[in-house]
Design an enzyme around this catalytic site. Sequence first.
Site, PDB file in Angstrom:
ATOM      1  N   SER A 136       0.863  -1.184   0.000  1.00  0.00           N
ATOM      2  CA  SER A 136       0.000   0.000   0.000  1.00  0.00           C
ATOM      3  C   SER A 136       0.895   1.228   0.000  1.00  0.00           C
ATOM      4  O   SER A 136       2.059   1.160   0.431  1.00  0.00           O
ATOM      5  CB  SER A 136      -0.886   0.011   1.252  1.00  0.00           C
ATOM      6  OG  SER A 136      -1.516   1.263   1.427  1.00  0.00           O
ATOM      7  N   TYR A 149      -2.233  -0.896  10.298  1.00  0.00           N
ATOM      8  CA  TYR A 149      -2.140  -0.960   8.847  1.00  0.00           C
ATOM      9  C   TYR A 149      -0.841  -0.314   8.364  1.00  0.00           C
ATOM     10  O   TYR A 149      -0.102  -0.898   7.568  1.00  0.00           O
ATOM     11  CB  TYR A 149      -3.336  -0.262   8.211  1.00  0.00           C
ATOM     12  CG  TYR A 149      -3.493  -0.509   6.729  1.00  0.00           C
ATOM     13  CD1 TYR A 149      -4.003  -1.712   6.266  1.00  0.00           C
ATOM     14  CD2 TYR A 149      -3.154   0.469   5.803  1.00  0.00           C
ATOM     15  CE1 TYR A 149      -4.166  -1.945   4.909  1.00  0.00           C
ATOM     16  CE2 TYR A 149      -3.318   0.255   4.440  1.00  0.00           C
ATOM     17  CZ  TYR A 149      -3.825  -0.956   3.993  1.00  0.00           C
ATOM     18  OH  TYR A 149      -3.971  -1.171   2.646  1.00  0.00           O
ATOM     19  N   LYS A 153       2.107  -2.578   6.635  1.00  0.00           N
ATOM     20  CA  LYS A 153       2.401  -2.316   5.224  1.00  0.00           C
ATOM     21  C   LYS A 153       3.835  -1.835   5.037  1.00  0.00           C
ATOM     22  O   LYS A 153       4.464  -2.130   4.014  1.00  0.00           O
ATOM     23  CB  LYS A 153       1.388  -1.325   4.654  1.00  0.00           C
ATOM     24  CG  LYS A 153      -0.016  -1.893   4.525  1.00  0.00           C
ATOM     25  CD  LYS A 153      -0.054  -3.137   3.639  1.00  0.00           C
ATOM     26  CE  LYS A 153      -1.475  -3.629   3.399  1.00  0.00           C
ATOM     27  NZ  LYS A 153      -1.536  -4.798   2.495  1.00  0.00           N
TER      28      LYS A 153
END
Length: 258
Positions: A136, A149, A153
């Site tokens: 991402s 997150y 990532k």
Amino acid sequence: MDIRDRIVVVTGAAGGIGRALCQAFSDQNAKHVICADRDSAGAEETAHMIGGTAVTVDVADENQIKTLIDTTEASIGPIDIFCSNAGVLVEGGADALDAEWQRLWDINVMAHVWAARHVVPRMADRGSGYLLNTASAAGLLNQIGSAPYGVTKHAAVGLAEWLAITHGDAGIKVSVLCPQAVRTAMTEGHEDHVAAIDGMLEPEDAARACITAIQNETFLVLPHANVLKYMQLKAADYDRWIAGMQKLNRTYSTSSWV
């Protein structure tokens, strides 16, 4: 790499970027596409669309990834391209539950580790292979509203870099997909979130960028072109970049992502 006549595995294939990748590989005349997902019905639907093979796999379980690789190689043929695409998001900071941190760690990071653990030695023995890992833009920048997150990532990008550095001489190529918001189940209803600040792409846009990257053997896949500019600003003046991210945090921190 020429995708024609290649055997491809895609995880997270039941929808979103995963389904778009399966379709894109089929359009490029891949020999066979294995559509893997914990959502059996969704994987079957994707496979039916392209004449591929559906496999039920929970990527949070190393044994299931190993079985996916073993079974594919035994019954279909050597895996040329492995797309470790499945991912999840949860909002929260350091106060997020340990169970949520662990779930994101297993799916967003360890699934890539386990895939590499079991497919890279086979590829190395053959002298060629390709890994496409979905991360991402959060792995290059960060994620307002979700520490788990952003952290996982970042780790996924770091792993992809390490794999490319370590196994390149064995003929194994690596690409890492780092988009901002893509219109998937994860982003549904969040078109005004910070991740969509440069627009929300369709899954097909991300898939096309991946196909081009694989054909050109390009490491970093950036469907949102502005991400490169943000990376350059971050590297040029980290403190200024942090200040800018703090401004975004003040603007968007009260908006719910999930």
